[in-house]
Structures are given as structure tokens and as C-alpha cells.
Design a protein around this motif. Sequence first.
Motif, PDB file in Angstrom:
ATOM      1  N   LEU A  12       0.802  -1.223   0.000  1.00 49.40           N
ATOM      2  CA  LEU A  12       0.000   0.000   0.000  1.00 49.40           C
ATOM      3  C   LEU A  12       0.837   1.278   0.000  1.00 49.40           C
ATOM      4  O   LEU A  12       0.347   2.335  -0.405  1.00 49.40           O
ATOM      5  CB  LEU A  12      -0.923   0.009   1.225  1.00 49.40           C
ATOM      6  CG  LEU A  12      -2.041  -1.033   1.247  1.00 49.40           C
ATOM      7  CD1 LEU A  12      -2.661  -1.101   2.634  1.00 49.40           C
ATOM      8  CD2 LEU A  12      -3.101  -0.714   0.196  1.00 49.40           C
ATOM      9  N   GLU A  17       4.866   8.999  -3.523  1.00 48.92           N
ATOM     10  CA  GLU A  17       3.939   9.770  -2.697  1.00 48.92           C
ATOM     11  C   GLU A  17       4.531  10.036  -1.320  1.00 48.92           C
ATOM     12  O   GLU A  17       4.332  11.118  -0.742  1.00 48.92           O
ATOM     13  CB  GLU A  17       2.613   9.023  -2.546  1.00 48.92           C
ATOM     14  CG  GLU A  17       1.735   9.008  -3.787  1.00 48.92           C
ATOM     15  CD  GLU A  17       0.377   8.396  -3.508  1.00 48.92           C
ATOM     16  OE1 GLU A  17       0.206   7.791  -2.422  1.00 48.92           O
ATOM     17  OE2 GLU A  17      -0.512   8.528  -4.356  1.00 48.92           O
ATOM     18  N   ARG A 313      -4.986   5.639   3.999  1.00 51.49           N
ATOM     19  CA  ARG A 313      -5.814   6.154   2.903  1.00 51.49           C
ATOM     20  C   ARG A 313      -5.938   5.116   1.799  1.00 51.49           C
ATOM     21  O   ARG A 313      -7.033   4.839   1.291  1.00 51.49           O
ATOM     22  CB  ARG A 313      -5.210   7.437   2.345  1.00 51.49           C
ATOM     23  CG  ARG A 313      -6.089   8.128   1.289  1.00 51.49           C
ATOM     24  CD  ARG A 313      -5.343   9.265   0.628  1.00 51.49           C
ATOM     25  NE  ARG A 313      -4.284   8.772  -0.241  1.00 51.49           N
ATOM     26  CZ  ARG A 313      -3.365   9.558  -0.812  1.00 51.49           C
ATOM     27  NH1 ARG A 313      -3.364  10.861  -0.567  1.00 51.49           N
ATOM     28  NH2 ARG A 313      -2.438   9.033  -1.595  1.00 51.49           N
ATOM     29  N   ALA A 314      -4.809   4.505   1.412  1.00 50.50           N
ATOM     30  CA  ALA A 314      -4.840   3.493   0.361  1.00 50.50           C
ATOM     31  C   ALA A 314      -5.625   2.263   0.793  1.00 50.50           C
ATOM     32  O   ALA A 314      -6.354   1.662  -0.009  1.00 50.50           O
ATOM     33  CB  ALA A 314      -3.406   3.104  -0.018  1.00 50.50           C
ATOM     34  N   ARG A 316      -8.173   2.117   2.856  1.00 51.32           N
ATOM     35  CA  ARG A 316      -9.606   2.402   2.811  1.00 51.32           C
ATOM     36  C   ARG A 316     -10.108   2.475   1.378  1.00 51.32           C
ATOM     37  O   ARG A 316     -11.208   2.009   1.062  1.00 51.32           O
ATOM     38  CB  ARG A 316      -9.875   3.708   3.560  1.00 51.32           C
ATOM     39  CG  ARG A 316      -9.702   3.573   5.075  1.00 51.32           C
ATOM     40  CD  ARG A 316      -9.591   4.904   5.767  1.00 51.32           C
ATOM     41  NE  ARG A 316      -9.413   4.754   7.210  1.00 51.32           N
ATOM     42  CZ  ARG A 316      -8.730   5.595   7.970  1.00 51.32           C
ATOM     43  NH1 ARG A 316      -8.163   6.666   7.427  1.00 51.32           N
ATOM     44  NH2 ARG A 316      -8.615   5.390   9.257  1.00 51.32           N
ATOM     45  N   GLU A 317      -9.310   3.060   0.484  1.00 48.07           N
ATOM     46  CA  GLU A 317      -9.719   3.149  -0.914  1.00 48.07           C
ATOM     47  C   GLU A 317      -9.813   1.771  -1.553  1.00 48.07           C
ATOM     48  O   GLU A 317     -10.688   1.523  -2.389  1.00 48.07           O
ATOM     49  CB  GLU A 317      -8.717   4.014  -1.684  1.00 48.07           C
ATOM     50  CG  GLU A 317      -8.767   5.503  -1.330  1.00 48.07           C
ATOM     51  CD  GLU A 317      -7.662   6.286  -2.003  1.00 48.07           C
ATOM     52  OE1 GLU A 317      -6.750   5.669  -2.586  1.00 48.07           O
ATOM     53  OE2 GLU A 317      -7.698   7.542  -1.947  1.00 48.07           O
ATOM     54  N   GLN A 318      -8.927   0.862  -1.154  1.00 52.80           N
ATOM     55  CA  GLN A 318      -8.861  -0.457  -1.789  1.00 52.80           C
ATOM     56  C   GLN A 318      -9.578  -1.540  -0.982  1.00 52.80           C
ATOM     57  O   GLN A 318      -9.633  -2.702  -1.424  1.00 52.80           O
ATOM     58  CB  GLN A 318      -7.400  -0.853  -1.992  1.00 52.80           C
ATOM     59  CG  GLN A 318      -6.614   0.118  -2.890  1.00 52.80           C
ATOM     60  CD  GLN A 318      -5.146  -0.230  -2.987  1.00 52.80           C
ATOM     61  OE1 GLN A 318      -4.764  -1.410  -2.929  1.00 52.80           O
ATOM     62  NE2 GLN A 318      -4.303   0.776  -3.136  1.00 52.80           N
ATOM     63  N   GLY A 319     -10.094  -1.190   0.181  1.00 52.40           N
ATOM     64  CA  GLY A 319     -10.785  -2.183   0.999  1.00 52.40           C
ATOM     65  C   GLY A 319      -9.870  -3.250   1.549  1.00 52.40           C
ATOM     66  O   GLY A 319     -10.255  -4.413   1.664  1.00 52.40           O
TER      67      GLY A 319
END
Length: 326
Positions: A12, A17, A313-314, A316-319
Motif C-alpha cells: 500500500l 507519494e 488512505r490506500a 480504505r480506498e482499496q478495501g
Amino acid sequence: MLVLTSTQVEKLLDLDELIDALAAAMADLSAGRASVPDRIGALVPDHDGVLAAMPGYVPSAQMLMAKIVTLYHRNAGTDLPTHQAVIVACDPETGRPAALLDGTVITAVRTGAASALSARLLARPDAAVLAILGTGVQARSHARAMCRVRPIREIRVAGREPTRAAVLATDLAAELGVAARGAASYAEALDGADIACGTTAEGEPAIQRAWLSPGMHVTSVRAVGREIDDATVADALVCVETRRAALAPFPAGTVDLLEPVRSGLIGEEHLHAELGELVEGTRPGRAADDQITLYKSVGVAAQDAAAAALVLRAAREQGVGTDVPL
């Protein structure tokens, strides 16, 4: 509470970034917007170990967290890493514990990324030859990160065991697509290099002034003992995460800077800039192409907070991750 394993964290956490996020976090820290108290530690003398606690709040990352990290140098060369950690992230609005992350991967990646940020700010733009001193986790992390910020075309790896250095060089060449070779000594690896990354765990200083070329940018992350000789510290433009952290007593500070200050070789003002000051432009960076620049890292919680925020953040975005009731 969301629980993330080391494998999940590694997948992740985006390195590019992270380098950008570290710039914002370090700017927060230098400007006084972040809250990052000194690291504290419990010594385990029977096993040459330390357990340290590193809490922090970084508004640019909207991250409130605490890292618990152990440092056991005797693990070097075994299946266990010298640094092992967990991170607890809390909701900054309510204080509710929100996530538990493996912190070992974050520690490894963010340390190399912070050194890469220092190179982005201080190394010559055309820096192309990279010397990696050490053959452990941080050696690999630094090589990966430095290739993101400068046009590296050659990597030299040196360590106490030349065979391990050669193996790591082969791995890096295959992974990064850059010519890499093992060097017989630290001096050989440093000869003519543009960037040098000190990632050694013990022994005499691997970075000595007589081995450095004009214009080199040096990074050093050794936590215990001297990795840099006095002459290098005295001659270089020195950058740190924060002056307070660098000059704090063990386990927060670094003897690479504390000893020259205590001996009177340099004054505290010799710590020219903090990373965040360079990011925000409140302190100048490199003044000439032949100037030697030095980033001495002790590791601060603001860096872990920036990395943890990106991972969460990643996730949560990707489950990704497992929800566990408290």
C-alpha cells in the motif's frame, strides 16, 4: 480497529507519494505546527536492546499516532530485523484508536525516503553515482529511494562482508535497472561518488573526510555509535530533522553530532538547517557545486505519521485490512 500486516503495508505504501508527504510533514515540524515530543526508551542491557516510544501529530497528514519500536543490534545477520515496530493510529478528532499497522516496513521505507528528500533538497541535480555503505534493510531502502530523486546510473555497495555486498549489488541491478557492483571497501565505494548513504550498524566510521569527493551529498542513519568522522561533520553543511531531536540525549539524539558539539569542535549553530526549513525556503541549501552536504537522521515520529496516513488512505480506498473489535 483496522489491522494491517507487513505484507499489506508494503503493497500500500507508494514511495513517490511518501517522499512528497515527508516534505509536507517536515515543514509542519519545523514550523511548529506538528506535535512531536522527544523519543523515550527503555533499555534492555542484558540483550543490548532498546524499546522506544514515538508519538506524534502531523496536521498536513491529519494523523495522530504512536510508534513502539525495538532496536536489537544482535539481530543483524539473523532472520529478525534489528528494528521491529507497530504503529497505533488514532482519530485526530476524537482520539479513538482507529488502526494497528505493522511499523517495521514503514520504518524501513520512510527512513530511506527521508534521505531521498534530503538529496532532492541538497544533492547536485546531476548526481549520478551512488555509494551504499552497509548491506542490510536500510541499504536496499536507500538505493530504491535515491533512484527516485536523482538520475542514478551507477551504484557501488560496500559492507563488512564483501560477499554480501556483491549479492546486494546484483539484486539492486536487477530490480532498479541500474549498473551496480560490490566494492572491496568503504573508501573504494566512496571514491568519486556523488551521493553516499551510510546505513552501517557498527564499527569504525564508514564515512571519513579523506574518502569524500568535492560536492558529495552524504546521508547517515546509524542509530548507535559513530558513522561519520569529525572532519566530515566539521566541513559539511549539516541538515537534520530537527536540531532538538539531533542533540537530545540517547535514545533520541545522535553521537555523530553530540560528540563534536560536546568536544567544542562545532557549535550547535553548525547544524545549518532542518529538512522542513529547506522545504519552506526559510534556510538556504547548497551554496556551491563543490560543497559537501550532510543529512544526519535520527528518525522522528512525523515521518512515521506521514507514511501511516498514506497507508491508511490506500487501505480504505482499496478495501484492504481486517476490522477487529476493540
